[in-house]
Scaffold this active site. Structure first.
Site, PDB file in Angstrom:
ATOM      1  CD  GLU A 116       8.366  -3.028   8.156  1.00  0.00           C
ATOM      2  OE1 GLU A 116       7.702  -4.049   7.950  1.00  0.00           O
ATOM      3  OE2 GLU A 116       8.890  -2.354   7.246  1.00  0.00           O
ATOM      4  CB  CYS A 130      10.364  -0.281   2.595  1.00  0.00           C
ATOM      5  SG  CYS A 130      11.004   0.356   1.052  1.00  0.00           S
ATOM      6  CG  PHE A 136      -0.267   0.470   2.496  1.00  0.00           C
ATOM      7  CD1 PHE A 136      -0.129   1.822   2.801  1.00  0.00           C
ATOM      8  CD2 PHE A 136       0.266  -0.446   3.395  1.00  0.00           C
ATOM      9  CE1 PHE A 136       0.509   2.238   3.961  1.00  0.00           C
ATOM     10  CE2 PHE A 136       0.904  -0.038   4.551  1.00  0.00           C
ATOM     11  CZ  PHE A 136       1.024   1.314   4.831  1.00  0.00           C
TER      12      PHE A 136
HETATM   13  P1  NAD Z   1       1.495  -6.588   3.058  1.00  0.00           P
HETATM   14  O1  NAD Z   1       2.522  -7.646   3.149  1.00  0.00           O
HETATM   15  O2  NAD Z   1       0.367  -6.612   4.021  1.00  0.00           O
HETATM   16  O3  NAD Z   1       0.802  -6.616   1.601  1.00  0.00           O
HETATM   17  C1  NAD Z   1       1.587  -6.610   0.421  1.00  0.00           C
HETATM   18  C2  NAD Z   1       0.787  -7.294  -0.694  1.00  0.00           C
HETATM   19  O4  NAD Z   1       0.561  -8.659  -0.332  1.00  0.00           O
HETATM   20  C3  NAD Z   1      -0.579  -6.672  -0.909  1.00  0.00           C
HETATM   21  O5  NAD Z   1      -0.841  -6.639  -2.289  1.00  0.00           O
HETATM   22  C4  NAD Z   1      -1.531  -7.614  -0.161  1.00  0.00           C
HETATM   23  O6  NAD Z   1      -2.806  -7.648  -0.717  1.00  0.00           O
HETATM   24  C5  NAD Z   1      -0.841  -8.944  -0.282  1.00  0.00           C
HETATM   25  N1  NAD Z   1      -1.051  -9.822   0.880  1.00  0.00           N
HETATM   26  C6  NAD Z   1      -1.263  -9.445   2.162  1.00  0.00           C
HETATM   27  N2  NAD Z   1      -1.381 -10.533   2.952  1.00  0.00           N
HETATM   28  C7  NAD Z   1      -1.229 -11.611   2.156  1.00  0.00           C
HETATM   29  C8  NAD Z   1      -1.226 -13.006   2.385  1.00  0.00           C
HETATM   30  N3  NAD Z   1      -1.416 -13.522   3.596  1.00  0.00           N
HETATM   31  N4  NAD Z   1      -1.029 -13.826   1.338  1.00  0.00           N
HETATM   32  C9  NAD Z   1      -0.831 -13.350   0.100  1.00  0.00           C
HETATM   33  N5  NAD Z   1      -0.821 -12.013  -0.169  1.00  0.00           N
HETATM   34  C10 NAD Z   1      -1.004 -11.157   0.836  1.00  0.00           C
HETATM   35  O7  NAD Z   1       2.274  -5.182   3.088  1.00  0.00           O
HETATM   36  P2  NAD Z   1       1.655  -3.728   3.176  1.00  0.00           P
HETATM   37  O8  NAD Z   1       1.127  -3.501   4.539  1.00  0.00           O
HETATM   38  O9  NAD Z   1       0.766  -3.469   2.017  1.00  0.00           O
HETATM   39  O10 NAD Z   1       2.962  -2.849   2.943  1.00  0.00           O
HETATM   40  C11 NAD Z   1       3.870  -2.530   3.945  1.00  0.00           C
HETATM   41  C12 NAD Z   1       5.004  -3.508   3.993  1.00  0.00           C
HETATM   42  O11 NAD Z   1       5.689  -3.526   2.737  1.00  0.00           O
HETATM   43  C13 NAD Z   1       6.060  -3.128   5.024  1.00  0.00           C
HETATM   44  O12 NAD Z   1       6.495  -4.291   5.657  1.00  0.00           O
HETATM   45  C14 NAD Z   1       7.162  -2.510   4.187  1.00  0.00           C
HETATM   46  O13 NAD Z   1       8.450  -2.549   4.751  1.00  0.00           O
HETATM   47  C15 NAD Z   1       7.090  -3.359   2.966  1.00  0.00           C
HETATM   48  N6  NAD Z   1       7.724  -2.706   1.837  1.00  0.00           N
HETATM   49  C16 NAD Z   1       8.959  -3.148   1.481  1.00  0.00           C
HETATM   50  C17 NAD Z   1       9.619  -2.536   0.453  1.00  0.00           C
HETATM   51  C18 NAD Z   1      10.983  -2.992   0.048  1.00  0.00           C
HETATM   52  O14 NAD Z   1      11.495  -2.504  -0.921  1.00  0.00           O
HETATM   53  N7  NAD Z   1      11.601  -3.934   0.739  1.00  0.00           N
HETATM   54  C19 NAD Z   1       9.025  -1.464  -0.232  1.00  0.00           C
HETATM   55  C20 NAD Z   1       7.757  -1.051   0.166  1.00  0.00           C
HETATM   56  C21 NAD Z   1       7.109  -1.675   1.207  1.00  0.00           C
END
Ligand code: NAD
Length: 505
Positions: free
Chosen positions: A390, A290, A158
């Site tokens: 985090e 992130c 998101f």
């Molecule tokens: P999230 O893991 O909840 O969701 C990411 C994606 O996975 C979304 O599209 C979501 O619909 C899907 N998803 C969620 N739960 C799932 C499951 N159980 N099974 C399969 N798919 C699932 O992450 P978020 O809250 O949307 O984003 C924040 C996170 O992303 C933070 O941990 C942040 O550090 C990370 N992030 C990392 C980077 C990087 O470059 N390493 C960049 C941006 C964000």
């Protein structure tokens, strides 16, 4: 139900909007909030396995022709898309602010960084040039080429609804693949706008598809036999699941996970510049980055000067509706805000000093918005959840250590290895840190060292599962596979039977 909340964000399958594969109303939907008012502003269709299958089928049909399109044609399509995206940057930014909550200028910065990857991908004819060795052995020439994989899945979080998908899809499309994106269900609209821009740019139907939804859609993409590769960005537990599942299904996968980024401040650093950097990188986008700094590691007596300097700057931050362009907007959902608030009480219980309490910060916005002001903790202990987890919110922790070596050991003991920074005027210390720190992206007096598009983005340890990082030459490698061709144009004098292994002479 208000009119606004009845509006549905549809999928984008085979060049057109679709509430579901059949055109019927979706069986499941999710609520999309305006975080600055706390109100549901629209709903988003949640894809079933059948909806994902329809998108993958469209991408599969589109693949042969797009793979065979000339490099010139693909590059020109990318150029047209680049022009459209630049022209509509404000529209995209406003759509990000409306569903994510970040400030307008922050959203504009996000679009600009995404655009950089599109610009990088416009150079695809150069990036796909192979090697050629004339007369590698007598009468034999060798050349290499890279070819697209087929249908690729891109699953994004998101916090950067435009920039993170842009780390992948411009290169995937430019290299001749077809794409199914699954953006976050929390802020789904911006990627739909991107899909329309692709159509306007003349990208053939089916090359770029968007399905919305949750784990059901993701898991179908991970299992689908026609999906060749998966690029994922999100939290570490989901990244681990995605990497394991997609790998087990025989797919190429890069899964970028969470982070807990440290900023080391040495005693010789300029305190004002370090305090500015800590505040900018700690609270920009309400800490939902992130690459946000969430821990300041203050070496020697530096904390005695640094903590008051940070606290003073926090007092001046304007928190409010992102559309009015304050310094910081709301958090993405009420549930996430409440989770972050939980760390404030837990931090105090664990013995940290609450220097600035974000719950008391004045807010210029609707009382129902998902607000939390910037929070600063000092004397944080590394064995606490406040330090380890985090938090992904506007919470900055200061850990005090005695020496550079202790600071380095602390950073290297962390589970994540996404980004880090050192603030110092000592070039030798900076160069030691650059060599010794176990983190993928390092800033020297730069708090958020997000690489340019022509370098690659990615962390180490729990921050990335897989080998290749995002964009840059790693991105080109990820979305292509190599082939080496050995050529000899036969001459009668080459004849004769010889069962020996071919020799190079
Ligand atoms: P999230 O893991 O909840 O969701 C990411 C994606 O996975 C979304 O599209 C979501 O619909 C899907 N998803 C969620 N739960 C799932 C499951 N159980 N099974 C399969 N798919 C699932 O992450 P978020 O809250 O949307 O984003 C924040 C996170 O992303 C933070 O941990 C942040 O550090 C990370 N992030 C990392 C980077 C990087 O470059 N390493 C960049 C941006 C964000």
């Amino acid at each position: 139900m208000t009119d606004a909340s009845r509006t549905l964000v549809p999928h984008w399958i085979d060049g057109r909007e679709a509430p579901s594969a059949t055109g019927a109303a979706p069986t499941r939907t999710g609520e999309v909030y305006d975080p600055a008012t706390g109100r549901v502003v629209r709903h988003v269709a949640f894809a079933t396995a059948a909806d994902v299958d329809a998108a993958v089928a469209a991408a599969t049909r589109a693949f042969p022709a797009w793979r065979d399109a000339s490099l010139a044609e693909r590059a020109r399509t990318l150029f047209r898309f680049r022009e459209l995206m630049a022209a509509r940057a404000d529209v995209l930014a406003d759509a990000i602010t409306a569903e994510h909550g970040k400030t307008r200028s922050d959203a504009q910065g996000e679009v600009a960084r995404g655009l950089e990857v599109v610009e990088f991908a416009c150079g695809i004819p150069h990036l796909l040039k192979g090697g050629y060795s004339a007369r590698a052995t007598s009468q034999v020439d060798v050349h290499s080429l890279r070819q697209p994989l087929g249908v690729v899945g891109i699953i994004s979080p998101f916090n950067f609804p435009v920039m993170v998908p842009c780390w992948f899809f411009p290169i995937a499309v430019a290299t001749g693949n077809t794409v199914v994106c699954k953006p976050s269900e929390k802020d789904p609209s911006p990627l739909l706008l991107v899909a329309r821009l692709w159509a306007e740019a003349g990208l053939p139907d089916g090359v770029f598809n968007v399905v919305h939804g949750d784990a059901e859609a993701v898991d179908r993409l991970l299992e689908h036999p026609d999906v060749r590769a998966v690029s994922f960005v999100g939290s570490t537990p989901v990244a681990r699941h995605v990497h394991a599942t997609a790998s087990a299904a025989g797919k190429r996968v890069q899964a970028l996970g969470g982070a807990k980024n440290h900023m080391v401040v040495l005693p010789d650093a300029d305190i004002d510049l370090a305090a500015d950097a800590a505040v900018n990188a700690g609270f920009g986008s309400a800490g939902e980055r992130c690459m946000a700094i969430s821990v300041v590691v203050a070496v020697g007596s530096v904390a005695d000067r640094l903590v008051p300097a940070i606290a003073e700057r926090i007092g001046d931050l304007r928190v409010g509706d992102g559309r009015t362009d304050p310094d910081m907007g709301p958090l993405v959902t009420g549930a996430h805000r409440d989770r972050v608030v939980g760390y404030l009480d837990a931090g105090v219980t664990a013995g940290a000093t609450l220097v600035v309490d974000g719950r008391r910060h004045a807010v210029d916005g609707d009382a129902s918005g998902f607000w939390l002001g910037p929070t600063l903790f000092d004397h944080v202990q590394p064995d606490t959840a406040l330090y380890r987890d985090e938090i992904f919110g506007p919470v900055l922790s200061v850990v005090r250590v005695g020496t550079y070596d202790e600071a380095l050991a602390l950073v290297n003991a962390g589970a994540y290895g996404n980004g880090t920074a050192i603030f110092t005027n000592d070039g030798r210390a900076a160069s030691r840190f650059e060599r010794e720190v176990e983190v993928g992206m390092v800033g020297i007096n730069v708090p958020i060292p997000v690489p340019m598009a022509y370098y690659s983005f990615g962390g180490w340890k729990e921050s990335l599962f897989g080998d290749l990082h995002a964009h840059g030459t790693d991105g080109v490698q990820f979305f292509t596979r190599g082939k080496v061709v050995t050529t000899r144009w036969l001459d009668p004098r080459d004849g004769g039977v010889d069962l020996g292994f071919p020799r190079t002479d």
